[in-house]
Motif scaffolding. Structure first.
Motif, short mmCIF file in Angstrom:
data_model
loop_
_atom_site.label_atom_id
_atom_site.label_comp_id
_atom_site.label_asym_id
_atom_site.label_seq_id
_atom_site.Cartn_x
_atom_site.Cartn_y
_atom_site.Cartn_z
N MET A 192 0.84 -1.20 0.00
CA MET A 192 0.00 0.00 0.00
C MET A 192 0.88 1.24 0.00
O MET A 192 2.02 1.20 0.47
N PRO A 193 0.34 2.38 -0.48
CA PRO A 193 1.10 3.63 -0.41
C PRO A 193 1.44 3.96 1.05
O PRO A 193 0.68 3.60 1.95
N PRO A 194 2.55 4.66 1.29
CA PRO A 194 2.98 4.97 2.66
C PRO A 194 1.92 5.71 3.49
O PRO A 194 1.90 5.60 4.71
N THR A 195 1.02 6.43 2.84
CA THR A 195 0.00 7.20 3.57
C THR A 195 -1.27 6.40 3.86
O THR A 195 -2.16 6.90 4.56
N ALA A 196 -1.37 5.18 3.33
CA ALA A 196 -2.59 4.37 3.53
C ALA A 196 -2.74 3.98 5.00
O ALA A 196 -1.81 3.42 5.59
N PRO A 197 -3.90 4.26 5.61
CA PRO A 197 -4.10 3.92 7.01
C PRO A 197 -4.57 2.48 7.22
O PRO A 197 -4.58 1.99 8.34
N THR A 198 -4.97 1.81 6.13
CA THR A 198 -5.49 0.44 6.24
C THR A 198 -4.82 -0.49 5.25
O THR A 198 -4.18 -0.06 4.29
N GLY A 199 -5.00 -1.78 5.49
CA GLY A 199 -4.52 -2.81 4.58
C GLY A 199 -5.39 -4.03 4.76
O GLY A 199 -6.32 -4.03 5.57
N ALA A 200 -5.11 -5.07 3.98
CA ALA A 200 -5.89 -6.30 4.08
C ALA A 200 -4.95 -7.51 3.95
O ALA A 200 -3.89 -7.41 3.34
N VAL A 201 -5.37 -8.62 4.55
CA VAL A 201 -4.60 -9.87 4.49
C VAL A 201 -5.51 -10.97 3.95
O VAL A 201 -6.69 -11.03 4.30
N TYR A 202 -4.93 -11.83 3.11
CA TYR A 202 -5.67 -12.91 2.47
C TYR A 202 -4.94 -14.23 2.71
O TYR A 202 -3.71 -14.25 2.82
N PHE A 203 -5.67 -15.35 2.71
CA PHE A 203 -5.08 -16.67 2.95
C PHE A 203 -6.13 -17.75 2.75
O PHE A 203 -7.30 -17.47 2.53
N ARG A 204 -5.68 -19.00 2.85
CA ARG A 204 -6.56 -20.18 2.83
C ARG A 204 -6.42 -20.87 4.18
O ARG A 204 -5.32 -20.98 4.71
N ILE A 205 -7.55 -21.36 4.69
CA ILE A 205 -7.54 -22.15 5.92
C ILE A 205 -8.10 -23.52 5.59
O ILE A 205 -9.17 -23.63 5.02
N ASN A 206 -7.35 -24.56 5.95
CA ASN A 206 -7.83 -25.93 5.79
C ASN A 206 -7.98 -26.53 7.18
O ASN A 206 -7.05 -26.46 7.98
N ASN A 207 -9.15 -27.09 7.46
CA ASN A 207 -9.41 -27.71 8.76
C ASN A 207 -9.28 -29.22 8.62
O ASN A 207 -10.21 -29.88 8.16
N PRO A 208 -8.13 -29.80 9.02
CA PRO A 208 -7.94 -31.24 8.88
C PRO A 208 -8.67 -32.04 9.97
O PRO A 208 -8.71 -33.26 9.90
N GLY A 209 -9.20 -31.34 10.96
CA GLY A 209 -9.85 -32.01 12.09
C GLY A 209 -11.18 -32.65 11.73
O GLY A 209 -11.73 -32.44 10.65
N GLU A 210 -11.68 -33.42 12.68
CA GLU A 210 -12.97 -34.10 12.51
C GLU A 210 -14.11 -33.31 13.13
O GLU A 210 -15.24 -33.79 13.17
#
Length: 161
Positions: A42-60
């Motif tokens: 993001m530009p240095p003046t941006a007050p916000t950002g976002a994060v992205y990912f995948r979650i896999n639940n191997p549990g039962e």
């Protein structure tokens, strides 16, 4: 008599240790796998950002992502995009359910983590920690890679530590 007592204590301790190790190993296997973790520069003046990912639940069992935190921002929240008519807006959500054996993707235009009041700009090539808080699995900390563009889907990203 003393020798029997010592033998019983040693045997009991070995059994407890093996049981604890087995339980700890089982618990680790149940932790959600977090992959393809990234944020857009993001530009240095941006007050916000976002994060992205995948979650896999191997549990039962079903689990829920109930919170997020990072030292990179004053506040981090779970968000999604909502379509109301022809208007798209972001909305905070309290949790995201992870079905047993299921996968959830956090991506642009969908679920994502919003970062508010960034303490440092999001600069391409840098990394920062993000802790995901699950209802059952507890905390899982991942390493967020900052990119100019969305990484290719084949990029495996960084797994939980």
């Amino acid at each position: 008599m003393l020798l029997r007592l010592i033998a019983a204590v040693v045997l009991g301790t070995a059994t407890l240790t093996a049981t604890a190790e087995d339980h700890a190993h089982h618990a680790v296997d149940e932790k959600p796998a977090i992959t393809q973790v990234w944020s857009r520069a993001m530009p240095p003046t941006a007050p916000t950002g976002a994060v992205y990912f995948r979650i896999n639940n191997p549990g039962e069992a079903t689990d829920k992502l109930i919170g997020v935190q990072t030292p990179r921002a004053e506040k981090a929240e779970l968000h999604t995009h909502v379509h109301k008519g022809e208007v798209m807006s972001m909305q905070r959500i309290e949790s995201v359910e992870l079905a047993a054996g299921g996968e959830v993707e956090f991506k642009p235009g969908g679920n994502h983590v919003m970062l508010f009041k960034l303490k440092e700009p999001l600069v391409a090539g840098e990394h920062f920690p993000l802790t995901l808080i699950f209802e059952k699995a507890g905390e899982v900390t991942v390493d967020v890679s900052i990119h100019d563009q969305a990484p290719q889907a084949t990029d495996s990203g960084h797994h939980h530590h």
